[in-house]
Design a protein around this motif. Sequence first.
Motif, PDB file in Angstrom:
ATOM      1  N   LYS A   1       4.215  10.939  -9.003  1.00 30.25           N
ATOM      2  CA  LYS A   1       4.252   9.402  -8.363  1.00 30.25           C
ATOM      3  C   LYS A   1       3.450   9.627  -6.896  1.00 30.25           C
ATOM      4  CE  LYS A   1       8.644   8.143 -10.133  1.00 30.25           C
ATOM      5  NZ  LYS A   1      10.308   7.561  -9.862  1.00 30.25           N
ATOM      6  N   THR A   2       2.970   8.602  -6.742  1.00 33.03           N
ATOM      7  CA  THR A   2       2.173   8.449  -5.323  1.00 33.03           C
ATOM      8  C   THR A   2       2.149   7.094  -4.694  1.00 33.03           C
ATOM      9  OG1 THR A   2       0.313   9.267  -4.219  1.00 33.03           O
ATOM     10  CG2 THR A   2      -0.047   7.881  -6.327  1.00 33.03           C
ATOM     11  N   GLN A   3       1.954   7.091  -3.437  1.00 31.02           N
ATOM     12  CA  GLN A   3       1.583   5.857  -2.739  1.00 31.02           C
ATOM     13  C   GLN A   3       0.633   4.875  -3.495  1.00 31.02           C
ATOM     14  OE1 GLN A   3       1.193   7.353   1.172  1.00 31.02           O
ATOM     15  NE2 GLN A   3       2.852   6.165   1.937  1.00 31.02           N
ATOM     16  N   LEU A   4       0.756   3.582  -3.620  1.00 34.47           N
ATOM     17  CA  LEU A   4      -0.394   2.743  -4.249  1.00 34.47           C
ATOM     18  C   LEU A   4      -1.765   3.035  -3.627  1.00 34.47           C
ATOM     19  CD1 LEU A   4       0.024  -0.975  -5.550  1.00 34.47           C
ATOM     20  CD2 LEU A   4      -1.736  -0.338  -3.995  1.00 34.47           C
ATOM     21  N   GLY A   5      -1.705   3.014  -2.227  1.00 35.69           N
ATOM     22  CA  GLY A   5      -3.038   3.197  -1.548  1.00 35.69           C
ATOM     23  C   GLY A   5      -3.698   4.237  -1.867  1.00 35.69           C
TER      24      GLY A   5
ATOM     25  N   GLY B   1      -1.004  20.573 -12.338  1.00 41.58           N
ATOM     26  CA  GLY B   1       0.418  20.583 -12.966  1.00 41.58           C
ATOM     27  C   GLY B   1       1.489  20.186 -12.291  1.00 41.58           C
ATOM     28  N   ARG B   2       1.282  20.858 -10.844  1.00 41.43           N
ATOM     29  CA  ARG B   2       2.314  20.359 -10.068  1.00 41.43           C
ATOM     30  C   ARG B   2       1.606  19.296  -9.047  1.00 41.43           C
ATOM     31  NH1 ARG B   2       4.879  24.144  -5.326  1.00 41.43           N
ATOM     32  NH2 ARG B   2       2.840  23.983  -4.568  1.00 41.43           N
ATOM     33  N   GLU B   3       1.790  18.103  -9.467  1.00 44.80           N
ATOM     34  CA  GLU B   3       1.006  17.054  -8.762  1.00 44.80           C
ATOM     35  C   GLU B   3       1.168  17.099  -7.357  1.00 44.80           C
ATOM     36  OE1 GLU B   3       1.954  13.819  -6.216  1.00 44.80           O
ATOM     37  OE2 GLU B   3       3.456  14.105  -7.657  1.00 44.80           O
ATOM     38  N   ASP B   4      -0.159  16.909  -6.543  1.00 40.14           N
ATOM     39  CA  ASP B   4      -0.140  16.978  -5.113  1.00 40.14           C
ATOM     40  C   ASP B   4      -1.024  15.814  -4.760  1.00 40.14           C
ATOM     41  OD1 ASP B   4      -0.200  17.419  -2.200  1.00 40.14           O
ATOM     42  OD2 ASP B   4      -1.117  19.215  -2.551  1.00 40.14           O
ATOM     43  N   SER B   5      -0.631  14.708  -4.812  1.00 36.01           N
ATOM     44  CA  SER B   5      -1.489  13.394  -4.637  1.00 36.01           C
ATOM     45  C   SER B   5      -1.974  13.156  -3.226  1.00 36.01           C
ATOM     46  CB  SER B   5      -0.885  12.107  -5.208  1.00 36.01           C
ATOM     47  OG  SER B   5       0.207  11.968  -4.338  1.00 36.01           O
ATOM     48  N   MET B   6      -1.405  13.627  -2.080  1.00 34.05           N
ATOM     49  CA  MET B   6      -2.024  13.605  -0.882  1.00 34.05           C
ATOM     50  C   MET B   6      -3.148  14.364  -0.608  1.00 34.05           C
ATOM     51  SD  MET B   6       1.033  13.518   1.854  1.00 34.05           S
ATOM     52  CE  MET B   6       1.387  15.061   1.942  1.00 34.05           C
TER      53      MET B   6
ATOM     54  N   TYR C   1       0.807  -1.223   0.121  1.00 31.24           N
ATOM     55  CA  TYR C   1       0.020   0.067  -0.036  1.00 31.24           C
ATOM     56  C   TYR C   1       1.138   1.444  -0.135  1.00 31.24           C
ATOM     57  CZ  TYR C   1      -4.248  -2.630   1.102  1.00 31.24           C
ATOM     58  OH  TYR C   1      -5.312  -3.510   0.723  1.00 31.24           O
ATOM     59  N   ALA C   2       2.017   1.361   0.557  1.00 29.69           N
ATOM     60  CA  ALA C   2       2.694   2.358   0.910  1.00 29.69           C
ATOM     61  C   ALA C   2       3.750   2.580  -0.275  1.00 29.69           C
ATOM     62  CB  ALA C   2       3.530   2.344   2.048  1.00 29.69           C
ATOM     63  N   GLN C   3       3.807   1.543  -1.262  1.00 36.66           N
ATOM     64  CA  GLN C   3       4.710   1.572  -2.273  1.00 36.66           C
ATOM     65  C   GLN C   3       4.657   2.521  -3.259  1.00 36.66           C
ATOM     66  OE1 GLN C   3       4.556  -1.996  -4.887  1.00 36.66           O
ATOM     67  NE2 GLN C   3       5.615  -0.956  -6.389  1.00 36.66           N
ATOM     68  N   VAL C   4       5.505   3.393  -3.702  1.00 37.05           N
ATOM     69  CA  VAL C   4       5.460   4.437  -4.573  1.00 37.05           C
ATOM     70  C   VAL C   4       5.478   4.143  -6.061  1.00 37.05           C
ATOM     71  CG1 VAL C   4       6.502   6.521  -5.363  1.00 37.05           C
ATOM     72  CG2 VAL C   4       6.831   5.943  -2.942  1.00 37.05           C
ATOM     73  N   VAL C   5       4.269   4.427  -6.763  1.00 36.69           N
ATOM     74  CA  VAL C   5       4.150   3.960  -8.069  1.00 36.69           C
ATOM     75  C   VAL C   5       3.827   5.470  -8.885  1.00 36.69           C
ATOM     76  CG1 VAL C   5       3.064   1.705  -7.397  1.00 36.69           C
ATOM     77  CG2 VAL C   5       1.698   3.907  -7.713  1.00 36.69           C
ATOM     78  N   LEU C   6       3.947   5.199 -10.374  1.00 35.01           N
ATOM     79  CA  LEU C   6       3.563   6.276 -11.293  1.00 35.01           C
ATOM     80  C   LEU C   6       2.005   6.341 -11.303  1.00 35.01           C
ATOM     81  CD1 LEU C   6       6.079   5.615 -14.256  1.00 35.01           C
ATOM     82  CD2 LEU C   6       5.954   7.661 -12.753  1.00 35.01           C
ATOM     83  N   ILE C   7       1.613   7.462 -11.612  1.00 38.08           N
ATOM     84  CA  ILE C   7       0.080   7.515 -11.708  1.00 38.08           C
ATOM     85  C   ILE C   7      -0.385   7.693 -12.785  1.00 38.08           C
ATOM     86  CG2 ILE C   7      -1.789   9.357 -11.013  1.00 38.08           C
ATOM     87  CD1 ILE C   7       0.142  10.600  -9.066  1.00 38.08           C
ATOM     88  N   ALA C   8      -1.047   6.840 -13.475  1.00 38.82           N
ATOM     89  CA  ALA C   8      -1.541   6.525 -14.809  1.00 38.82           C
ATOM     90  C   ALA C   8      -2.515   7.554 -15.057  1.00 38.82           C
ATOM     91  CB  ALA C   8      -2.333   4.948 -14.742  1.00 38.82           C
TER      92      ALA C   8
ATOM     93  N   VAL D   1       3.569   8.284   5.806  1.00 37.37           N
ATOM     94  CA  VAL D   1       4.843   8.640   4.835  1.00 37.37           C
ATOM     95  C   VAL D   1       4.165   9.774   4.020  1.00 37.37           C
ATOM     96  CG1 VAL D   1       6.391   7.754   2.891  1.00 37.37           C
ATOM     97  CG2 VAL D   1       5.581   6.327   5.020  1.00 37.37           C
ATOM     98  N   LEU D   2       4.874  10.835   4.330  1.00 39.55           N
ATOM     99  CA  LEU D   2       4.543  11.903   3.166  1.00 39.55           C
ATOM    100  C   LEU D   2       4.922  11.685   1.798  1.00 39.55           C
ATOM    101  CD1 LEU D   2       5.365  15.322   5.611  1.00 39.55           C
ATOM    102  CD2 LEU D   2       3.105  13.678   5.366  1.00 39.55           C
ATOM    103  N   ASP D   3       3.852  12.147   0.830  1.00 37.91           N
ATOM    104  CA  ASP D   3       4.326  12.175  -0.400  1.00 37.91           C
ATOM    105  C   ASP D   3       5.324  13.174  -1.259  1.00 37.91           C
ATOM    106  OD1 ASP D   3       3.676  11.034  -3.384  1.00 37.91           O
ATOM    107  OD2 ASP D   3       2.873  13.238  -3.496  1.00 37.91           O
ATOM    108  N   THR D   4       6.298  13.051  -2.203  1.00 36.29           N
ATOM    109  CA  THR D   4       6.955  14.033  -2.716  1.00 36.29           C
ATOM    110  C   THR D   4       6.179  14.800  -3.604  1.00 36.29           C
ATOM    111  OG1 THR D   4       8.670  12.543  -2.457  1.00 36.29           O
ATOM    112  CG2 THR D   4       8.995  14.345  -4.117  1.00 36.29           C
TER     113      THR D   4
END
Length: 280
Positions: A233-237, A257-262, A102-109, A225-228
């Motif tokens: 990219k983001t956490q799978l969860g 444009g500046r991704e903020d996935s949290m 769940y916390a693994q960092v993945v690309l956002i499709a 765990v905070l996102d970059t």
Amino acid sequence: MRIVPAIILAVAIILAPILWYVFPILVPMEENFEGPAIDSGARIEIEMLSQQIEHLNNKIDRMASELSQVQIGGVTLLQDYDDAADSFGYDSSTPNEIIDAYAQVVLIAERDKVNDGLQLARPSFLRETFGLPREDLNNDCQSMTNERLKSKLVLEEVGPVRVRMLKPAVESLRDVFDNIQRTDPDLYARINTAGSLCVRFIRGSTTSASAHAYGLAVDLNIDGVLDTLGDGKTQLGLTILADFFRQEGWVWGAAWGREDSMHFEVSRNKLEEWLDQGLL
């Protein structure tokens, strides 16, 4: 005659670990990106399959126990199941890798499409509708002074987190978490928050108030765990959470444009619905 069932049980024990390793080969992962891009619905189906496999493992353990008591010609057919399973490289104590990911960092499709069908409640719309949350905004979090908004502000435990937001947003957030808990309790248990109400300007602006300033946004993460910010990219969860939020009418910051996935905030669609109902 006990030989036939004994042989059947032995074959089942031998085939189970082989199927465990062959299945991922037969169902390859998507390779359109440099890193994995997870489809939420598919991951939930895989999770359910994982639980079925775990159930099968328990059955195998019980069969192995029965086999250990079957004798052919005075010889016990299976004396040590663990040694037999290890010979095939199978370890029933292996952690569930799907849950642990769940916390693994993945690309956002296709992150530019994650909010399709929803409108962003832009700062100009919020200001025209509610006024500013306070007149002397700056870049620091302050208290809310707008009486219309302040009267709707609540501090509550909502699912796995504690938030201060407008009451309709809290109720909507509760619906989101209820759906997640029913569908994916393992993910639900690992949801954490990085904040909700913060009455300030949008970062880099001196005129526009953030959705956080109106009590209409919350930042979430997995396991604290905070996102970059802005790396695409983001956490799978969080990719899974996004489906539940979109269904409830919330916008995901991963599309910006500046991704903020949290970041998750109430859409204009949802706000207009609440305004029509007299909730705000």
